[in-house]
Design a protein around this motif. Structure first.
Motif, PDB file in Angstrom:
ATOM      1  N   THR A 292       0.835  -1.205   0.000  1.00  0.00           N
ATOM      2  CA  THR A 292       0.000   0.000   0.000  1.00  0.00           C
ATOM      3  C   THR A 292       0.865   1.248   0.000  1.00  0.00           C
ATOM      4  O   THR A 292       0.612   2.202  -0.745  1.00  0.00           O
ATOM      5  N   TYR A 293       1.898   1.253   0.831  1.00  0.00           N
ATOM      6  CA  TYR A 293       2.819   2.393   0.870  1.00  0.00           C
ATOM      7  C   TYR A 293       3.483   2.591  -0.489  1.00  0.00           C
ATOM      8  O   TYR A 293       3.541   3.713  -1.012  1.00  0.00           O
TER       9      TYR A 293
ATOM     10  N   GLN B  30       9.073   4.689  16.220  1.00  0.00           N
ATOM     11  CA  GLN B  30       8.362   3.450  16.521  1.00  0.00           C
ATOM     12  C   GLN B  30       6.848   3.583  16.421  1.00  0.00           C
ATOM     13  O   GLN B  30       6.155   2.637  16.042  1.00  0.00           O
ATOM     14  N   LEU B  31       6.319   4.745  16.736  1.00  0.00           N
ATOM     15  CA  LEU B  31       4.873   4.944  16.746  1.00  0.00           C
ATOM     16  C   LEU B  31       4.245   4.606  15.398  1.00  0.00           C
ATOM     17  O   LEU B  31       3.202   3.950  15.336  1.00  0.00           O
ATOM     18  N   CYS B  32       4.874   5.035  14.310  1.00  0.00           N
ATOM     19  CA  CYS B  32       4.320   4.799  12.973  1.00  0.00           C
ATOM     20  C   CYS B  32       4.927   3.573  12.286  1.00  0.00           C
ATOM     21  O   CYS B  32       4.217   2.827  11.605  1.00  0.00           O
ATOM     22  N   HIS B  33       6.233   3.382  12.450  1.00  0.00           N
ATOM     23  CA  HIS B  33       6.923   2.332  11.700  1.00  0.00           C
ATOM     24  C   HIS B  33       7.012   1.008  12.443  1.00  0.00           C
ATOM     25  O   HIS B  33       7.492   0.023  11.875  1.00  0.00           O
ATOM     26  N   GLY B  34       6.559   0.979  13.694  1.00  0.00           N
ATOM     27  CA  GLY B  34       6.514  -0.271  14.429  1.00  0.00           C
ATOM     28  C   GLY B  34       7.808  -0.605  15.145  1.00  0.00           C
ATOM     29  O   GLY B  34       8.872  -0.059  14.839  1.00  0.00           O
TER      30      GLY B  34
ATOM     31  N   TYR C  96       2.165   2.446   5.849  1.00  0.00           N
ATOM     32  CA  TYR C  96       3.407   3.046   6.338  1.00  0.00           C
ATOM     33  C   TYR C  96       4.594   2.274   5.771  1.00  0.00           C
ATOM     34  O   TYR C  96       4.520   1.069   5.535  1.00  0.00           O
ATOM     35  N   ALA C  97       5.693   2.972   5.585  1.00  0.00           N
ATOM     36  CA  ALA C  97       6.858   2.354   4.955  1.00  0.00           C
ATOM     37  C   ALA C  97       7.516   1.322   5.854  1.00  0.00           C
ATOM     38  O   ALA C  97       7.644   1.526   7.062  1.00  0.00           O
ATOM     39  N   ARG C  98       7.947   0.221   5.245  1.00  0.00           N
ATOM     40  CA  ARG C  98       8.876  -0.671   5.921  1.00  0.00           C
ATOM     41  C   ARG C  98      10.244  -0.007   5.812  1.00  0.00           C
ATOM     42  O   ARG C  98      10.744   0.246   4.711  1.00  0.00           O
TER      43      ARG C  98
END
Length: 223
Positions: A91-92, A158-162, A171-173
């Protein structure tokens, strides 16, 4: 404990400001979030069963030949300043291709805009499904520098990218991403330089030193 209270309070306050600014940025960009939802739905239709998924991967592998000179035949970049696409969130990646096509994203426009406009929507979906199926090859990591980058990542990214840098849902890996690309991109966001802009990323990178960014990139390599 009491002697450390002012410092802890300041750090907590800074974190709250960052989170609030991110929330405001996203809430003012609902149209883009809706587009991502539409993109995700289109991709899921292709991935819904084995036959359509495998057909998309096969077609996407052929389309990827146009990208191989910079991103590698399997999405593992062969140029330090060019990002890996292997195992990227589809999706990103689809969202970024569409931004190149319609001019919302202006970096690398000489090549990327022409390619993005050339591909049909079916080819774009097949391409991102293919890249999502490819294994990302590990890169070597500086453990000392990475250790310095860990708390920065936990606080800022970390909040968005895990936790592991393998964010989903648009969101981007960033796990295992080319460090030179990460460093250049983060500096541009911080300095509001170059042709790519993001309110969220400019906020997140604000106040980071060059050494902070190098440490962050070193940590991201090993996620």
């Amino acid at each position: 404990m009491l002697t450390n209270y002012p410092l802890v309070f300041v750090k907590f306050s800074v974190l709250l400001i960052v989170l609030f600014t991110i929330e405001v940025a996203f809430s003012g960009n609902k149209g883009e979030l809706t587009l991502r939802q539409q993109i995700r739905a289109s991709i899921e239709k292709v991935k819904i069963n084995k036959a359509t998924r495998e057909a998309a991967i096969k077609k996407g592998r052929d389309v990827a030949s146009f990208c191989a000179y910079c991103h590698g035949f399997d999405g593992n970049s062969i140029k330090p300043k060019i990002p890996n696409l292997a195992d990227q969130d589809p999706t990103y990646l689809m969202d970024q291709i569409e931004k190149f096509a319609d001019g919302r994203r202006k970096d690398f426009t000489t090549v990327m805009q022409q390619l993005a406009k050339r591909f049909t929507r079916e080819e774009k979906i097949a391409l991102v499904v293919y890249y999502a199926s490819v294994r990302l090859k590990p890169l070597s990591q500086d453990p000392i520098l990475a250790a310095k980058g860990r708390p920065i990542y936990q606080k800022r990214c970390q909040l968005c990218h895990g936790v592991r840098g393998r964010a989903k849902d648009g969101y981007a890996r960033i796990a295992g991403q080319q460090p030179t690309y990460v460093i250049t991109t983060l500096k541009n966001f911080r300095d509001k330089a170059g042709d790519r802009s993001s309110r969220v990323m400019s906020t997140v990178t604000r106040g980071l030193s060059d050494s902070d960014i190098r440490a962050l990139a070193a940590y991201i390599i090993g996620l």
